[in-house]
Design an enzyme around this catalytic site. Structure first.
Site, PDB file in Angstrom:
ATOM      1  N   ASP B 156       1.161  -1.154  -0.079  1.00 46.40           N
ATOM      2  CA  ASP B 156      -0.226  -0.148  -0.131  1.00 46.40           C
ATOM      3  C   ASP B 156       0.924   1.446  -0.256  1.00 46.40           C
ATOM      4  O   ASP B 156       1.790   1.861   0.971  1.00 46.40           O
ATOM      5  CB  ASP B 156      -1.091  -0.102   1.120  1.00 46.40           C
ATOM      6  CG  ASP B 156      -2.140  -1.100   1.034  1.00 46.40           C
ATOM      7  OD1 ASP B 156      -1.910  -2.376   0.417  1.00 46.40           O
ATOM      8  OD2 ASP B 156      -2.981  -0.823   2.102  1.00 46.40           O
ATOM      9  N   LYS B 219      -6.683   3.716  -3.113  1.00 53.45           N
ATOM     10  CA  LYS B 219      -6.973   3.671  -1.999  1.00 53.45           C
ATOM     11  C   LYS B 219      -7.120   4.190  -1.695  1.00 53.45           C
ATOM     12  O   LYS B 219      -7.211   5.341  -2.001  1.00 53.45           O
ATOM     13  CB  LYS B 219      -6.143   2.431  -0.969  1.00 53.45           C
ATOM     14  CG  LYS B 219      -6.232   2.568   0.707  1.00 53.45           C
ATOM     15  CD  LYS B 219      -5.059   1.863   0.624  1.00 53.45           C
ATOM     16  CE  LYS B 219      -5.455   2.320   2.489  1.00 53.45           C
ATOM     17  NZ  LYS B 219      -4.092   0.847   3.317  1.00 53.45           N
ATOM     18  N   LYS B 255     -10.355   0.274  -2.218  1.00 55.53           N
ATOM     19  CA  LYS B 255     -10.312  -0.199  -1.603  1.00 55.53           C
ATOM     20  C   LYS B 255     -10.920   1.223  -0.352  1.00 55.53           C
ATOM     21  O   LYS B 255      -9.377   1.768  -0.237  1.00 55.53           O
ATOM     22  CB  LYS B 255      -8.760  -0.924  -0.906  1.00 55.53           C
ATOM     23  CG  LYS B 255      -8.173  -1.064   0.872  1.00 55.53           C
ATOM     24  CD  LYS B 255      -7.475  -1.544   0.527  1.00 55.53           C
ATOM     25  CE  LYS B 255      -6.715  -1.503   2.549  1.00 55.53           C
ATOM     26  NZ  LYS B 255      -5.294  -2.468   3.172  1.00 55.53           N
TER      27      LYS B 255
END
Lengths: 283, 319
Positions: B156, B219, B255
């Site tokens: 991430d 995300k 996400k």
């Protein structure tokens, strides 16, 4: 000037310090005592209102318990002051919907004020009275002190008594519990002035939550709710009490039944738990 | 329409078109998903699905190997299997799924790898000087390589918001490309930190850049900035994914992270994904929740469905 229309108060629920209508949108009428003339419509709380009230009570409880005992005293005393200030409003509801005479209504408000003051006095004293230092053999100090049980659900007696109800609520919150009250049908309209007392006494939001509705619909959700730590049933229905006790076993809720003397230390003690600590004695 | 162009590694110009977003419209549309009532079997399957999509996260300065191990145990068994056993005979009921992945700092990756061995649960590591992203590119690459070499299966990364907000889109693009290269086959999620971007138009543009540069997932947030994930911002990103899919045929995952605490919210997100991208996105491979508190609320609701009683979160382990 033309004549003004009387604006009457809409009686709503009291959850988390706010005055919401029931999410179910249902209501039931309250009539003027011994007549078929409408006084007002009350909310008929659903299980979701109950759930919201328990969530609010749970969130509020810790903060309330961590207030100083002296501060809880001040706030309970403030409730007595606010009740006194709303005397006329209480009297109106009691005479119109419960059928009290003006003298009886006045006496009921006196009792309510007295109950607030009584438990205001106890809030910062009961710990000294019920705690103890215990004799043990061995090099330890041994103390017993009390803690609030947590979230208490209070089912009021169907035979309404303002002083008793206030005494129950005060006895519960004095030690730092929060409470969800299912009001008795009889005096349910007193929710209006009573909720305003709680809303204007610096009581943290959610410590007291008041619901009106059909107990038959709600009791099983009260009995089985895992977030309720103690269940106070002030009614007289033995069968219902039996069922509640059975459901309460699910998460070991303490079931509290009516006390003989509403203004007593014993009453307050029904809503605390004891903790005993062993502390080694150093040299 | 906002059109920018960036140069890829081969020196070719890539034109990125970012559609302007109707802010009021996006808010209204997102609000529409909060008005649904999902009940009974549909609710139950949504709860199970949401649980299987969770990235159980701990990103604190106070993280210790012990804490990460404890969280990994929770990831394997959100509840002890015997708790759900009495309900398995009922129709529509199944064993409680494991979460999709755990999400930790790079230094905690080795501990998570050890704790999750053989479980099939993903190990996501934040990297690139999370959460601010304010570090030289080489540091960010090393950060990523460390996580990948230690066994992270997902990375991430945060975008360089400083560069993005000053209009240096080329640098933002290049950094994502560089991190993607460092990742190799490891899945790359690109965190836009929408709370710092300021407008839906910029969120859309950042989404386009992240997808063009090779992100496998986009995300919303680090969880360290408020506002974190919101329904409208997620909607804008989902729409960008839909358009990218139509244009290129590539399926990018989504996400939302931060601020999703209740089952009710999670179900709203699932409805939104279903209606924006279609049911093929309703899989942990293409949709994740970055959350920690959500897991216990999902369990609470699952057991409420099972027993009919309102549940207490202290029944479940606190990770």
């Amino acid at each position: 000037m033309s004549e003004l229309i009387k604006i009457s108060k809409t009686i709503k629920l009291f959850i988390g310090g706010e005055f919401p209508r029931t999410e179910s949108g249902r209501s039931h009428p309250v009539y003027l005592s011994k007549s078929k003339n409408l006084y007002a419509y009350l909310c008929k709380a659903s299980r979701k209102d109950l759930r919201n009230a328990v969530t609010a009570a749970q969130e509020a409880q810790k903060g309330w318990a961590s207030r100083s005992a002296y501060n809880r005293t001040q706030i309970l005393y403030r409730m007595a002051e606010m009740t006194e200030g709303k005397r006329e409003e209480f009297i109106e509801v009691l005479t119109k919907t419960v059928g009290y005479t003006k003298i009886a209504a006045n006496k009921a408000v006196d009792e309510a004020v007295d109950a607030f003051v009584y438990y205001a006095g106890f809030a910062d004293k009961y710990q000294q009275l019920i705690g103890s230092v215990n004799p043990v053999s061995g090099p330890h100090h041994n103390f017993t002190s009390s803690e609030p049980v947590g979230v208490v659900a209070l089912i009021c007696n169907s035979k309404f008594n303002l002083g008793n109800m206030v005494a129950q609520i005060s006895a519960i919150i004095a030690s730092g519990n929060s409470v969800v009250v299912i009001m008795a049908d009889d005096g349910a309209a007193t929710l209006a002035p009573l909720s305003e007392v709680f809303a204007t006494s610096d009581l943290p939001k959610g410590v007291v939550n008041l619901l009106t509705g059909d107990l038959n619909e709600l009791y099983s959700h009260l009995g089985t709710h895992m977030e309720i730590n103690s269940l106070s049933y002030q009614g007289t229905n033995k069968k219902l009490l039996g069922e509640l006790k059975e459901m309460a076993a699910g998460n070991m809720k303490r079931v509290v039944t009516p006390v003989n003397e509403p203004l007593s230390l014993d009453h307050l003690v029904s809503y605390v738990e004891y903790k005993t600590v062993w502390h080694p004695i150093g040299n | 329409m906002r059109t920018i162009s960036v140069q890829n590694a081969d020196g070719n110009q890539i034109v990125i078109n970012a559609f302007p977003i109707d802010e009021v419209g996006a808010n209204e549309r997102a609000d529409y998903f909060t008005k649904r009532s999902v009940k009974k079997e549909s609710k139950l399957s949504a709860l199970y699905l949401a649980l299987s999509m969770c990235d159980l996260t701990t990103l604190e300065g106070a993280d210790t190997p012990g804490r990460v191990q404890q969280m990994c145990a929770k990831a394997r068994f959100p509840v002890p299997p015997e708790m759900i056993e009495p309900f398995l005979k009922k129709k529509n009921w199944g064993p409680i799924p494991t979460v999709a992945a755990v999400c930790v700092y790079p230094s905690m990756v080795p501990h998570a790898v050890k704790a999750l061995e053989g479980s099939g649960i993903g190990i996501a590591s934040v990297s690139t000087a999370f959460p601010s992203g304010q570090a030289p590119l080489q540091v960010k690459i090393d950060d990523t390589l460390f996580a990948v070499e230690n066994g992270a299966t997902e990375i991430d990364m945060v975008i360089n918001r400083g560069a993005f907000l000053s209009g240096d889109y080329q640098q933002v693009f290049d950094e994502i490309v560089a991190i993607k290269k460092a990742c190799g086959d490891t899945h790359l999620k690109v965190i836009l930190e929408t709370g710092e971007l300021g407008s839906y138009d910029r969120v859309r543009l950042a989404s386009e850049i992240a997808m063009e540069a090779g992100g496998d997932f986009i995300k919303t947030s680090t969880g360290k900035v408020t506002p974190a994930a919101t329904l409208p911002v997620t909607l804008v990103m989902l729409q960008a994914i839909a358009d990218f899919h139509q244009r290129t045929g590539k399926k990018i995952g989504m996400k939302p992270a931060g601020g999703i605490r209740t089952s009710k919210q999670a179900i709203q997100y699932l409805c939104m994904v279903n209606e924006t991208l279609g049911p093929e996105w309703l899989t942990p491979n293409l949709f994740r929740f970055g959350a920690s508190a959500l897991v216990n609320d999902l369990l609470k609701q699952i057991f409420k469905e099972a027993t009919g009683h309102y549940y207490y979160d202290k029944v479940f382990s606190i990770d």
